[in-house]
Design a protein around this motif. Structure first.
Motif, PDB file in Angstrom:
ATOM      1  N   ILE A  19      -2.383 -28.383 -40.456  1.00  0.00           N
ATOM      2  CA  ILE A  19      -3.054 -27.275 -41.142  1.00  0.00           C
ATOM      3  C   ILE A  19      -4.565 -27.387 -41.004  1.00  0.00           C
ATOM      4  CG2 ILE A  19      -3.507 -26.269 -43.415  1.00  0.00           C
ATOM      5  CD1 ILE A  19      -0.571 -26.982 -44.105  1.00  0.00           C
ATOM      6  N   TYR A  20      -5.123 -28.579 -41.244  1.00  0.00           N
ATOM      7  CA  TYR A  20      -6.574 -28.756 -41.123  1.00  0.00           C
ATOM      8  C   TYR A  20      -7.045 -28.544 -39.688  1.00  0.00           C
ATOM      9  CZ  TYR A  20      -6.736 -30.670 -45.856  1.00  0.00           C
ATOM     10  OH  TYR A  20      -6.664 -30.845 -47.192  1.00  0.00           O
ATOM     11  N   TRP A  21      -6.247 -29.000 -38.724  1.00  0.00           N
ATOM     12  CA  TRP A  21      -6.640 -28.852 -37.334  1.00  0.00           C
ATOM     13  C   TRP A  21      -6.672 -27.385 -36.926  1.00  0.00           C
ATOM     14  CZ3 TRP A  21      -8.958 -31.878 -34.032  1.00  0.00           C
ATOM     15  CH2 TRP A  21      -8.987 -31.524 -32.690  1.00  0.00           C
ATOM     16  N   THR A  22      -5.665 -26.617 -37.336  1.00  0.00           N
ATOM     17  CA  THR A  22      -5.657 -25.185 -36.983  1.00  0.00           C
ATOM     18  C   THR A  22      -6.790 -24.453 -37.696  1.00  0.00           C
ATOM     19  OG1 THR A  22      -3.987 -24.755 -38.677  1.00  0.00           O
ATOM     20  CG2 THR A  22      -3.204 -25.082 -36.426  1.00  0.00           C
ATOM     21  N   ASP A  23      -7.085 -24.834 -38.946  1.00  0.00           N
ATOM     22  CA  ASP A  23      -8.218 -24.221 -39.638  1.00  0.00           C
ATOM     23  C   ASP A  23      -9.530 -24.556 -38.941  1.00  0.00           C
ATOM     24  OD1 ASP A  23      -6.663 -23.012 -41.529  1.00  0.00           O
ATOM     25  OD2 ASP A  23      -7.069 -24.484 -43.109  1.00  0.00           O
ATOM     26  N   TRP A  24      -9.663 -25.784 -38.464  1.00  0.00           N
ATOM     27  CA  TRP A  24     -10.884 -26.171 -37.774  1.00  0.00           C
ATOM     28  C   TRP A  24     -11.025 -25.405 -36.460  1.00  0.00           C
ATOM     29  CZ3 TRP A  24     -11.575 -28.731 -33.024  1.00  0.00           C
ATOM     30  CH2 TRP A  24     -12.896 -29.026 -32.726  1.00  0.00           C
ATOM     31  N   ARG A  25      -9.927 -25.214 -35.756  1.00  0.00           N
ATOM     32  CA  ARG A  25     -10.002 -24.487 -34.481  1.00  0.00           C
ATOM     33  C   ARG A  25     -10.405 -23.044 -34.686  1.00  0.00           C
ATOM     34  NH1 ARG A  25      -7.227 -26.317 -29.398  1.00  0.00           N
ATOM     35  NH2 ARG A  25      -7.517 -24.110 -29.113  1.00  0.00           N
TER      36      ARG A  25
END
Length: 75
Positions: A19-25
């Protein structure tokens, strides 16, 4: 039960990483990148502990607490 909960927490850490990775992208926000890094660290630590505990239990190296132990001297 303890081992199942440890695996569950580790998998939840992996889920938060995704979730954090997709939000960061999407946003390229440094805070989200930091949260993803913390989630990576937590996932490695928790899943590493769960993996070692599972391996110990599978190879019967697991120390089981049996309660109080009394030594009897037969001399």
């Amino acid at each position: 039960m303890e081992i199942v909960l440890t695996w569950l927490i580790g998998l939840l850490c992996l889920g938060s990483l995704v979730i954090y990775w997709t939000d960061w992208r999407k946003t390229r926000n440094r805070v989200k990148l930091g949260q993803a890094a913390i989630a990576i660290f937590a996932s490695v630590v928790v899943l590493g502990m769960a993996g070692m505990e599972t391996y110990d239990r599978m190879t019967t190296n697991h120390i089981v607490e049996t309660g109080e132990c009394y030594v009897v001297d037969d001399r």
